[in-house]
Design a protein around this motif. Sequence first.
Motif, short mmCIF file in Angstrom:
data_model
loop_
_atom_site.label_atom_id
_atom_site.label_comp_id
_atom_site.label_asym_id
_atom_site.label_seq_id
_atom_site.Cartn_x
_atom_site.Cartn_y
_atom_site.Cartn_z
N GLY A 22 0.81 -1.21 0.00
CA GLY A 22 0.00 0.00 0.00
C GLY A 22 0.84 1.26 0.00
O GLY A 22 0.53 2.24 -0.69
N GLU A 23 1.94 1.25 0.76
CA GLU A 23 2.83 2.42 0.79
C GLU A 23 3.48 2.62 -0.57
O GLU A 23 3.60 3.75 -1.05
CB GLU A 23 3.92 2.22 1.85
N ARG A 24 3.91 1.54 -1.20
CA ARG A 24 4.55 1.64 -2.50
C ARG A 24 3.56 2.16 -3.56
O ARG A 24 3.90 2.98 -4.39
CB ARG A 24 5.12 0.28 -2.92
N ILE A 25 2.32 1.70 -3.49
CA ILE A 25 1.28 2.18 -4.41
C ILE A 25 1.07 3.69 -4.21
O ILE A 25 0.99 4.45 -5.18
CB ILE A 25 -0.05 1.43 -4.20
N LEU A 26 0.96 4.12 -2.94
CA LEU A 26 0.76 5.55 -2.68
C LEU A 26 1.93 6.38 -3.18
O LEU A 26 1.74 7.45 -3.77
CB LEU A 26 0.55 5.81 -1.19
N LEU A 27 3.14 5.90 -2.95
CA LEU A 27 4.32 6.62 -3.41
C LEU A 27 4.32 6.71 -4.93
O LEU A 27 4.57 7.78 -5.50
CB LEU A 27 5.58 5.93 -2.89
N TRP A 28 3.99 5.62 -5.58
CA TRP A 28 3.94 5.60 -7.04
C TRP A 28 2.88 6.59 -7.55
O TRP A 28 3.12 7.36 -8.47
CB TRP A 28 3.65 4.17 -7.51
N MET A 29 1.69 6.58 -6.92
CA MET A 29 0.63 7.49 -7.36
C MET A 29 1.01 8.95 -7.11
O MET A 29 0.73 9.82 -7.93
CB MET A 29 -0.70 7.15 -6.68
N LEU A 30 1.68 9.23 -5.98
CA LEU A 30 2.13 10.59 -5.69
C LEU A 30 3.11 11.05 -6.76
O LEU A 30 3.02 12.18 -7.26
CB LEU A 30 2.76 10.65 -4.29
N ARG A 31 4.02 10.19 -7.13
CA ARG A 31 4.99 10.55 -8.17
C ARG A 31 4.32 10.68 -9.53
O ARG A 31 4.74 11.50 -10.36
CB ARG A 31 6.14 9.55 -8.18
N GLN A 32 3.28 9.90 -9.78
CA GLN A 32 2.50 10.06 -11.01
C GLN A 32 1.84 11.44 -11.03
O GLN A 32 1.79 12.10 -12.06
CB GLN A 32 1.40 8.98 -11.11
N TRP A 33 1.29 11.84 -9.89
CA TRP A 33 0.61 13.13 -9.77
C TRP A 33 1.58 14.26 -10.10
O TRP A 33 1.27 15.16 -10.88
CB TRP A 33 0.06 13.28 -8.35
#
Length: 161
Positions: A22-33
């Motif tokens: 879940g943390e990795r997904i959030l980090l990935w989505m933040l970097r996508q943003w």
Amino acid sequence: MRPDPFSENHLNHCGPVGLADGERILLWMLRQWVTARVLGEEPGQRLSKKAGALVSARVATAFILMMSAIEGQVRRPLCVSAPCCKGYADDEQRLITACGVCPASPEIAGRLIEGLVITPESVTVMARFLNAALANDGMALPMRFDEPEVSASQTRPPTLQ
């Protein structure tokens, strides 16, 4: 043509070792943003296109709501690591940790993000919704109340602002 460093294939290389899914997904989505903002794209559309195979519509929507709440009241530009960086910028860590601890302690979550936004309470509500959506998808966030260990060989990552 070079591969997109923010593609789904690079998710496992995003962030430091030891992050929960879940943390990795959030980090990935933040970097996508952030990538979308840098490229002049609409972040919600970028996430809708790229995150569909990784997360449910509920998780993507919860993340978009949280980031919209942050952008609506941000105090300063967020410091986010460069693409596929193994590091974890301070603002990234604060946001992701706040999402993890908010069900147990909204006060601590608010303190983690109070330097980033004007009213952390509204972002904390969104973070709690995001946490619940991730848990519903089997990617519950850990409640980390301490900072991860960083080896002496790791250096500060380049950041985007």
